[in-house]
Design an enzyme around this catalytic site. Structure first.
Site, short mmCIF file in Angstrom:
data_model
loop_
_atom_site.label_atom_id
_atom_site.label_comp_id
_atom_site.label_asym_id
_atom_site.label_seq_id
_atom_site.Cartn_x
_atom_site.Cartn_y
_atom_site.Cartn_z
CG HIS A 62 -2.02 -0.90 1.28
ND1 HIS A 62 -2.90 -1.10 2.08
CD2 HIS A 62 -2.18 -1.96 0.37
CE1 HIS A 62 -3.78 -2.14 1.63
NE2 HIS A 62 -3.25 -2.74 0.70
CD GLU A 64 -1.23 4.34 3.82
OE1 GLU A 64 -2.33 4.74 4.34
OE2 GLU A 64 -0.91 3.31 3.00
#
Length: 349
Positions: A62, A64
């Site tokens: 993802h 992040e």
């Protein structure tokens, strides 16, 4: 007196780094669905530049995690992310936990995630761990960018994007039915970009019989050279073999039921690219969330051309469908207009 910044110019560091995260998300718009296309930026303590990351295709990192991997020392950093970090185990671990373990000091979130598996839990988990969390920076731009995902998670149905092309006076075909090509090659390539961003594309059986379309994304390639998948294909009615649209879903039921089924099948965005009858069916049922209209610098100059929608229109000016212009752009020699439903009005207005 200090001059006001130009419209769209970030006013402060938070807005600047969130704009950077939005740009990172835009670059992967075609690659992440049914996961949201999210961008993130990690700014190390004392730094004035950030490390950008974006969500990988399903099963990958993802945003992040991608941004943290590019950071030498995340402890004490500020993280900007367009969507609330996830808090549950799926194909990857929770991003909220990864941020906690990295020791970041602050997380700035564009919008919260309405997915029931998240829905504020990621924010709560980070705050409980002592991380300062601020929500709402760049929310308008993020909401616009993630509108199909947010709609799908809230309603269970795909975002319906209706693509249309016409002359400046609204003709989609000449009196003899010919319509190729009203718009130029740049507009056609841009429409293929919309196909790449969609999980499924829908046409009517009449279009299949008349044009035998393949409904691929052959005319658009991302700048990073990544592989682009063709959308699933849906035909209203029967698509007889050997039509190039196969394999496809052939549908002869109610349109709301179709949207329910596609939503369950992880179709986040459905692109309607059928003819005037198909467009009218979705329009009159109040099922279109966004219209993308390409206008060519051409005029039919009469009333014999075919219009954008087929069938009866409103009896009074008071009954017109009204939305809002999301943006306009010059694409080659043509103009692209994005028209969205006014969020303050009910879906059938």
């Amino acid at each position: 007196m200090e001059a006001e910044p130009a419209a769209g110019t970030p006013r402060n560091a938070d807005e600047r780094f969130m704009a950077q995260a939005v740009a990172a998300a835009a670059a992967v718009r075609h690659a992440t669905s049914p996961n949201p296309w999210v961008g993130a930026v990690v700014v190390e303590a004392g730094a004035d530049v950030g490390h950008s990351g974006a969500t990988h295709p399903p099963g990958g990192a993802h945003a992040e995690i991608d941004a943290l991997a590019k950071c030498a020392s995340p402890a004490g950093a500020t993280v900007y992310t367009t969507l609330e970090p996830c808090s549950h185990h799926g194909r990857t671990g929770p991003c909220a936990d990864a941020l906690i373990e990295a020791g970041v000091a602050r997380v700035v979130v564009g919008v919260s995630d309405p997915d029931p598996q998240v829905a504020g839990q990621g924010i709560a988990r980070m705050e409980a761990a002592g991380i300062t969390v601020d929500v709402g920076v760049g929310a308008e731009a993020v909401t616009d960018q993630l509108a199909p995902y947010l709609h799908h998670r809230r309603t269970g149905r795909p975002w319906v994007l209706c693509k249309l092309a016409a002359t400046l006076d609204g003709a989609t075909a000449a009196a003899d039915g010919t319509s190729q090509w009203i718009t130029g090659p740049a507009a056609r390539a841009d429409a293929h970009r919309l196909r790449a961003e969609s999980d499924a594309i829908l046409v009517g059986a009449g279009t299949v019989r008349a044009d035998d379309p393949s409904l691929t994304v052959r005319d658009w390639k991302p700048t990073d050279g990544s592989v682009v998948r063709d959308p699933r294909r849906v035909v209203l009615g029967a698509a007889r073999e050997p039509a190039r649209v196969h394999p496809c879903l052939e549908w002869d039921g109610a349109l709301p039921e179709l949207l329910d089924q596609l939503g369950r099948d992880d179709v986040v965005q459905l692109m309607v690219e059928g003819g005037a009858s198909v467009a009218a069916a979705f329009h009159q049922a109040g099922l279109v969330d966004e219209y993308v209209v390409y206008l060519a610098p051409a005029l039919a100059g009469g009333d014999q051309g075919r219009s954008l929608f087929r069938g009866p229109g409103p009896a009074s000016i008071d009954d017109l469908w009204r939305g809002r212009f999301a943006d306009t752009a010059l694409v080659g020699d043509d103009i692209r207009i994005r028209l969205r439903r006014d969020p303050s009005k009910p879906a059938d207005s």
